[in-house]
Design an enzyme around this catalytic site. Structure first.
Site, PDB file in Angstrom:
ATOM      1  N   HIS A  68      -6.225  -8.468  -0.503  1.00 22.59           N
ATOM      2  CA  HIS A  68      -6.334  -7.340   0.412  1.00 22.59           C
ATOM      3  C   HIS A  68      -7.232  -7.736   1.575  1.00 22.59           C
ATOM      4  O   HIS A  68      -8.461  -7.754   1.444  1.00 22.59           O
ATOM      5  CB  HIS A  68      -6.911  -6.143  -0.355  1.00 22.59           C
ATOM      6  CG  HIS A  68      -6.703  -4.852   0.352  1.00 22.59           C
ATOM      7  ND1 HIS A  68      -5.494  -4.186   0.327  1.00 22.59           N
ATOM      8  CD2 HIS A  68      -7.518  -4.113   1.125  1.00 22.59           C
ATOM      9  CE1 HIS A  68      -5.592  -3.084   1.051  1.00 22.59           C
ATOM     10  NE2 HIS A  68      -6.814  -3.023   1.548  1.00 22.59           N
TER      11      HIS A  68
ATOM     12  N   ASP B  56       0.795  -1.233   0.000  1.00 24.95           N
ATOM     13  CA  ASP B  56       0.000   0.000   0.000  1.00 24.95           C
ATOM     14  C   ASP B  56       0.832   1.291   0.000  1.00 24.95           C
ATOM     15  O   ASP B  56       1.545   1.582   0.964  1.00 24.95           O
ATOM     16  CB  ASP B  56      -0.934   0.041   1.211  1.00 24.95           C
ATOM     17  CG  ASP B  56      -1.843  -1.188   1.313  1.00 24.95           C
ATOM     18  OD1 ASP B  56      -1.386  -2.291   0.914  1.00 24.95           O
ATOM     19  OD2 ASP B  56      -2.981  -1.057   1.791  1.00 24.95           O
TER      20      ASP B  56
ATOM     21  N   HIS C 296     -10.243   0.944   0.476  1.00 20.02           N
ATOM     22  CA  HIS C 296     -10.282   2.409   0.323  1.00 20.02           C
ATOM     23  C   HIS C 296     -10.586   2.833  -1.113  1.00 20.02           C
ATOM     24  O   HIS C 296     -10.466   4.018  -1.448  1.00 20.02           O
ATOM     25  CB  HIS C 296      -8.968   3.033   0.798  1.00 20.02           C
ATOM     26  CG  HIS C 296      -8.847   3.071   2.284  1.00 20.02           C
ATOM     27  ND1 HIS C 296      -9.563   3.965   3.061  1.00 20.02           N
ATOM     28  CD2 HIS C 296      -8.133   2.315   3.151  1.00 20.02           C
ATOM     29  CE1 HIS C 296      -9.273   3.758   4.331  1.00 20.02           C
ATOM     30  NE2 HIS C 296      -8.415   2.753   4.428  1.00 20.02           N
TER      31      HIS C 296
ATOM     32  N   ASN D 139      -4.174   3.759  -0.900  1.00 21.98           N
ATOM     33  CA  ASN D 139      -4.003   4.899   0.010  1.00 21.98           C
ATOM     34  C   ASN D 139      -3.155   6.010  -0.606  1.00 21.98           C
ATOM     35  O   ASN D 139      -2.596   6.843   0.098  1.00 21.98           O
ATOM     36  CB  ASN D 139      -3.324   4.453   1.314  1.00 21.98           C
ATOM     37  CG  ASN D 139      -4.066   3.348   2.022  1.00 21.98           C
ATOM     38  OD1 ASN D 139      -3.610   2.213   2.051  1.00 21.98           O
ATOM     39  ND2 ASN D 139      -5.221   3.652   2.566  1.00 21.98           N
TER      40      ASN D 139
ATOM     41  N   HIS E 185      -3.116  -4.587   3.122  1.00 19.30           N
ATOM     42  CA  HIS E 185      -4.136  -3.976   3.967  1.00 19.30           C
ATOM     43  C   HIS E 185      -3.678  -3.688   5.400  1.00 19.30           C
ATOM     44  O   HIS E 185      -4.032  -2.643   5.932  1.00 19.30           O
ATOM     45  CB  HIS E 185      -5.445  -4.787   4.016  1.00 19.30           C
ATOM     46  CG  HIS E 185      -6.478  -4.197   4.935  1.00 19.30           C
ATOM     47  ND1 HIS E 185      -7.138  -3.006   4.661  1.00 19.30           N
ATOM     48  CD2 HIS E 185      -6.954  -4.596   6.133  1.00 19.30           C
ATOM     49  CE1 HIS E 185      -7.979  -2.732   5.646  1.00 19.30           C
ATOM     50  NE2 HIS E 185      -7.884  -3.668   6.560  1.00 19.30           N
TER      51      HIS E 185
HETATM   52 FE   LIG Z   1      -7.053  -1.542   3.057  1.00 20.17          FE
HETATM   53 FE   LIG Z   2      -4.068   0.281   2.953  1.00 25.14          FE
END
Ligand SMILES: [Fe+2]
Ligand SMILES: [Fe+2]
Length: 261
Positions: free
Chosen positions: A151, A8, A68, A40, A176
């Site tokens: 994820h 991420d 997200h 993110n 994640h």
């Molecule tokens: Fe996530």
């Molecule tokens: Fe994340």
């Protein structure tokens, strides 16, 4: 072939780590393909057309996502028009975007890239097990080389999907939690596995965010604004070496590179 998967990417510091470190990593490890989780990348929440462009410009070939996904409204443009953007597969039918893609480049066999989201301690979606199994079977008609970004929150759910897909995919790496695990291994069927890739961004933080507001939230149970932190930026993920003919993993190596260090 050698594939780098990047955990991420969090905010501007994460994007900077990608643009500054990926070109060197590509050369140093003779990488054929770079996949990154971008959920993110826009201010810590979601992804926009501009942040995706910045990540691609650093040498990332395919961007995956996660819970997200919907934080930035303009993600719909990526979902509808960007062939290099993959969202979790296990949304109900009719949701825009794709859960997998086939990456093709000169001199390489095609590579299937699949993104799936877990359901344990996460928003409910269709079964990641049933969806991934069906999609892997479909992709398997075009290639033996398949990479999965799972994820998910729970280590058990990630280990379980890896076991289900062992021998059917080249690698399954989790994302994640933003915390890199130390369980990198090749399962008996030839699938490389790592429970979590970690995250790319500021590590002087609580999983990428400024420490104080997160602490205040835990101490007082009141809502706080979580800004992306700044210091001790690292790029985290793993490099997987895959046999082009069999699609089996030959090695997996965790990556945790400091920016400017
Ligand atoms: Fe996530
Ligand atoms: Fe994340």
């Amino acid at each position: 072939m050698r594939l780098l998967f990047i955990g991420d990417i969090v905010g501007q510091p994460g994007r900077r780590a990608v643009t500054e470190l990926v070109p060197r990593l590509r050369e140093q490890h003779r990488l054929d393909l770079v996949v990154a989780n971008g959920e993110n990348s826009a201010g810590g929440s979601g992804i926009t057309v501009r942040t995706a462009e910045e990540i691609f410009s650093g040498g990332v070939d395919i961007i995956t996502s996660g819970d997200h996904l919907w934080d930035q409204k303009e993600v719909v443009q990526l979902l509808e028009h960007e062939p290099r953007f993959v969202r979790p597969l296990n949304y109900p039918p009719g949701v825009p975007g794709q859960g997998s893609t086939l990456f093709e480049s000169e001199g390489l066999p095609p590579v299937g890239i699949l993104n799936v989201q877990g359901r344990t301690f996460m928003p409910p979606l269709d079964s990641p097990f049933q969806s991934a199994l069906a999609e892997v079977e479909r992709l398997g008609r075009s290639t033996r080389i398949i990479f999965v970004d799972f994820h998910a929150e729970a280590t058990s759910e990630k280990a379980a999907l890896a076991r289900l897909l062992d021998g059917r995919v080249s690698a399954l790496i989790g994302t994640h939690t933003h915390v890199q695990t130390a369980d990198d291994q090749i399962l008996p069927g030839g699938t490389a596995f790592l429970c979590d890739a970690g995250f790319t961004g500021p590590h002087e933080s609580i999983i990428g965010r400024e420490i104080e507001p997160v602490l205040r939230r835990f101490m007082t149970n009141t809502p706080q604004k979580f800004e992306v932190a700044r210091e001790r930026v690292r790029l985290q993920g793993a490099i997987v070496e895959i046999d082009n003919t069999t699609g089996k993993a030959l090695s997996i190596q965790r990556v945790s590179e400091a920016l400017g260090g």
